[in-house]
Design a protein around this motif. Structure first.
Motif, PDB file in Angstrom:
ATOM      1  N   GLU A 168       4.805 -47.712 -15.689  1.00 41.37           N
ATOM      2  CA  GLU A 168       5.963 -47.882 -14.812  1.00 41.37           C
ATOM      3  C   GLU A 168       5.476 -48.617 -13.573  1.00 41.37           C
ATOM      4  N   PHE A 169       6.265 -49.555 -13.073  1.00 43.98           N
ATOM      5  CA  PHE A 169       5.913 -50.318 -11.868  1.00 43.98           C
ATOM      6  C   PHE A 169       7.138 -50.314 -10.972  1.00 43.98           C
ATOM      7  N   ARG A 170       7.070 -49.591  -9.853  1.00 41.41           N
ATOM      8  CA  ARG A 170       8.241 -49.478  -8.978  1.00 41.41           C
ATOM      9  C   ARG A 170       7.829 -49.719  -7.528  1.00 41.41           C
ATOM     10  N   SER A 171       8.787 -50.126  -6.725  1.00 42.47           N
ATOM     11  CA  SER A 171       8.486 -50.488  -5.333  1.00 42.47           C
ATOM     12  C   SER A 171       9.434 -49.777  -4.369  1.00 42.47           C
ATOM     13  N   TYR A 172       8.876 -49.421  -3.211  1.00 44.50           N
ATOM     14  CA  TYR A 172       9.628 -48.639  -2.221  1.00 44.50           C
ATOM     15  C   TYR A 172       9.330 -49.141  -0.813  1.00 44.50           C
ATOM     16  N   ARG A 173      10.278 -48.871   0.073  1.00 49.07           N
ATOM     17  CA  ARG A 173      10.005 -48.934   1.504  1.00 49.07           C
ATOM     18  C   ARG A 173       9.856 -47.503   1.964  1.00 49.07           C
ATOM     19  N   ILE A 174       8.863 -47.249   2.808  1.00 51.36           N
ATOM     20  CA  ILE A 174       8.691 -45.903   3.355  1.00 51.36           C
ATOM     21  C   ILE A 174       8.628 -46.035   4.870  1.00 51.36           C
ATOM     22  N   VAL A 175       9.698 -45.639   5.542  1.00 48.97           N
ATOM     23  CA  VAL A 175       9.800 -45.790   6.994  1.00 48.97           C
ATOM     24  C   VAL A 175      10.217 -44.454   7.601  1.00 48.97           C
ATOM     25  N   ASP A 176       9.402 -43.959   8.531  1.00 49.30           N
ATOM     26  CA  ASP A 176       9.709 -42.687   9.209  1.00 49.30           C
ATOM     27  C   ASP A 176      10.024 -41.572   8.214  1.00 49.30           C
ATOM     28  N   GLY A 177       9.261 -41.516   7.126  1.00 49.82           N
ATOM     29  CA  GLY A 177       9.441 -40.439   6.167  1.00 49.82           C
ATOM     30  C   GLY A 177      10.589 -40.641   5.201  1.00 49.82           C
ATOM     31  N   GLU A 178      11.287 -41.773   5.333  1.00 46.07           N
ATOM     32  CA  GLU A 178      12.421 -42.029   4.447  1.00 46.07           C
ATOM     33  C   GLU A 178      12.039 -43.054   3.375  1.00 46.07           C
ATOM     34  N   VAL A 179      12.290 -42.699   2.119  1.00 44.02           N
ATOM     35  CA  VAL A 179      11.911 -43.540   0.982  1.00 44.02           C
ATOM     36  C   VAL A 179      13.133 -44.264   0.451  1.00 44.02           C
ATOM     37  N   THR A 180      13.034 -45.572   0.296  1.00 42.81           N
ATOM     38  CA  THR A 180      14.118 -46.350  -0.292  1.00 42.81           C
ATOM     39  C   THR A 180      13.549 -47.194  -1.416  1.00 42.81           C
ATOM     40  N   GLU A 181      14.016 -46.959  -2.631  1.00 43.69           N
ATOM     41  CA  GLU A 181      13.533 -47.783  -3.737  1.00 43.69           C
ATOM     42  C   GLU A 181      14.168 -49.153  -3.663  1.00 43.69           C
ATOM     43  N   GLU A 182      13.452 -50.153  -4.142  1.00 48.14           N
ATOM     44  CA  GLU A 182      13.987 -51.514  -4.135  1.00 48.14           C
ATOM     45  C   GLU A 182      13.717 -52.168  -5.489  1.00 48.14           C
ATOM     46  N   GLU A 183      14.436 -53.227  -5.724  1.00 46.18           N
ATOM     47  CA  GLU A 183      14.291 -53.980  -6.966  1.00 46.18           C
ATOM     48  C   GLU A 183      12.954 -54.724  -6.975  1.00 46.18           C
ATOM     49  N   VAL A 184      12.369 -54.901  -8.161  1.00 52.07           N
ATOM     50  CA  VAL A 184      11.158 -55.715  -8.297  1.00 52.07           C
ATOM     51  C   VAL A 184      11.531 -56.964  -9.089  1.00 52.07           C
ATOM     52  N   ALA A 185      11.345 -58.125  -8.487  1.00 55.04           N
ATOM     53  CA  ALA A 185      11.619 -59.392  -9.166  1.00 55.04           C
ATOM     54  C   ALA A 185      10.292 -60.056  -9.480  1.00 55.04           C
ATOM     55  N   VAL A 186       9.974 -60.159 -10.765  1.00 57.54           N
ATOM     56  CA  VAL A 186       8.722 -60.797 -11.172  1.00 57.54           C
ATOM     57  C   VAL A 186       9.026 -62.249 -11.500  1.00 57.54           C
ATOM     58  N   VAL A 187       8.325 -63.146 -10.809  1.00 55.83           N
ATOM     59  CA  VAL A 187       8.587 -64.578 -10.995  1.00 55.83           C
ATOM     60  C   VAL A 187       7.316 -65.255 -11.512  1.00 55.83           C
ATOM     61  N   ASP A 188       7.477 -66.421 -12.139  1.00 54.78           N
ATOM     62  CA  ASP A 188       6.303 -67.126 -12.668  1.00 54.78           C
ATOM     63  C   ASP A 188       5.356 -67.498 -11.550  1.00 54.78           C
ATOM     64  N   GLU A 189       5.917 -68.023 -10.474  1.00 57.58           N
ATOM     65  CA  GLU A 189       5.097 -68.382  -9.315  1.00 57.58           C
ATOM     66  C   GLU A 189       5.921 -68.176  -8.061  1.00 57.58           C
ATOM     67  N   LEU A 190       5.236 -67.787  -6.967  1.00 59.87           N
ATOM     68  CA  LEU A 190       5.936 -67.675  -5.689  1.00 59.87           C
ATOM     69  C   LEU A 190       6.169 -69.076  -5.158  1.00 59.87           C
ATOM     70  N   THR A 191       7.413 -69.385  -4.850  1.00 63.13           N
ATOM     71  CA  THR A 191       7.705 -70.660  -4.207  1.00 63.13           C
ATOM     72  C   THR A 191       8.542 -70.356  -2.981  1.00 63.13           C
ATOM     73  N   PRO A 192       8.635 -71.287  -2.045  1.00 63.20           N
ATOM     74  CA  PRO A 192       9.426 -71.030  -0.844  1.00 63.20           C
ATOM     75  C   PRO A 192      10.850 -70.610  -1.174  1.00 63.20           C
ATOM     76  N   SER A 193      11.363 -71.071  -2.311  1.00 66.79           N
ATOM     77  CA  SER A 193      12.750 -70.736  -2.647  1.00 66.79           C
ATOM     78  C   SER A 193      12.909 -69.273  -3.041  1.00 66.79           C
ATOM     79  N   ASN A 194      11.777 -68.573  -3.265  1.00 65.21           N
ATOM     80  CA  ASN A 194      11.876 -67.155  -3.575  1.00 65.21           C
ATOM     81  C   ASN A 194      12.084 -66.310  -2.322  1.00 65.21           C
ATOM     82  N   GLU A 195      11.913 -66.948  -1.176  1.00 66.85           N
ATOM     83  CA  GLU A 195      12.056 -66.171   0.053  1.00 66.85           C
ATOM     84  C   GLU A 195      13.503 -65.773   0.257  1.00 66.85           C
ATOM     85  N   GLU A 196      13.637 -64.612   0.853  1.00 66.51           N
ATOM     86  CA  GLU A 196      14.997 -64.106   1.115  1.00 66.51           C
ATOM     87  C   GLU A 196      15.673 -64.933   2.183  1.00 66.51           C
TER      88      GLU A 196
END
Lengths: 90, 153
Positions: free
Chosen positions: B125-153
């Motif tokens: 299993e491969f999962r990702s979270y933000r952990i801020v001030d004790g609060e956990v928020t799961e987030e989506e994982v997007a696996v891409v072939d290569e990181l390009t500038p267009s992958n930026e939010e």
């Protein structure tokens, strides 16, 4: 006597966002007391029950302070201090 | 919120977790400050050498951060594995999380143990979270072939 202390991201709420602050003290303990006077709240994040917190690392000139006396470690003008929270978990 | 990560980096993290199983594996992926781009994988030694705990060695931790500061990088991903439980932050993980800007990646290798105690190629299993001030928020994982500038939010 000025000693530069590098502050990790998570503790910059106590330093007004500053990445580094300066303080003075002949020992780490004295330095932390001095920092507390200008950045209230910081000391409690570094010290617990009179000792360095288990999951906070403090380095003096690149040496883990636990190996050179802990809070009693002697400091000199120009020393470089780095504070880094442990990266750890279960 | 989403973690966008290159396939090669994703695969390397999974391989590290499988290799160190049944001990926990740990490391970071550094990227340029403020970029949210996980570009440079750094596998760390688990100084605790434990199936239930991980900790970066304190000297290696300082070396790692000094290297990142010199390169104007920050830890974009902080990862570790759980070898007997699911890929969700433990209470200890939450209490010790100290990089509010990082993606905390959990890899579970709980199905990778052979009856003979060897490691197998069971599913992870491969999962990702933000952990801020004790609060956990799961987030989506997007696996891409290569990181390009267009992958930026």
């Amino acid at each position: 006597m000025a000693i530069e202390v590098r502050i990790p991201t998570i503790l910059r709420t106590y330093t007004g966002g500053e990445k580094a602050v300066t303080g003075e003290g002949a020992s780490l303990s004295a330095l932390i007391d001095d920092l507390e006077s200008s950045h209230p709240g910081l000391k409690d994040r570094l010290i617990e029950d009179g000792d360095l917190r288990r999951f906070v690392n403090v380095y003096v000139n690149d040496e883990d302070v636990r190996f050179i006396g802990g809070l009693d470690a002697e400091l000199s003008d120009g020393d470089q201090i780095v504070v880094l929270p442990a990266v750890a978990g279960g | 919120m989403v973690l966008t990560i290159a396939r090669a980096t994703y695969d390397a993290i999974v391989a590290h977790a499988r290799r160190d199983h049944p001990d926990e594996a740990c490391g970071i992926v550094a990227g340029p400050e403020g970029s949210d781009r996980p570009e440079r994988l750094v596998e760390m030694v688990n100084a605790a050498g434990s199936p239930t705990f991980y900790e970066f060695d304190s000297t290696e931790l300082l070396q790692l951060y000094k290297e990142m500061w010199a390169r104007d990088e920050e830890p974009v991903v902080v990862y570790h594995s759980h070898t007997a439980t699911e890929a969700y932050p433990s209470r200890t993980d939450i209490g010790l999380a100290s990089e509010p800007g990082a993606h905390y990646v959990l890899v579970s290798t709980q199905h990778c143990t052979d009856p003979s105690e060897g490691n197998n190629e069971g599913p992870v299993e491969f999962r990702s979270y933000r952990i801020v001030d004790g609060e956990v928020t799961e987030e989506e994982v997007a696996v891409v072939d290569e990181l390009t500038p267009s992958n930026e939010e």
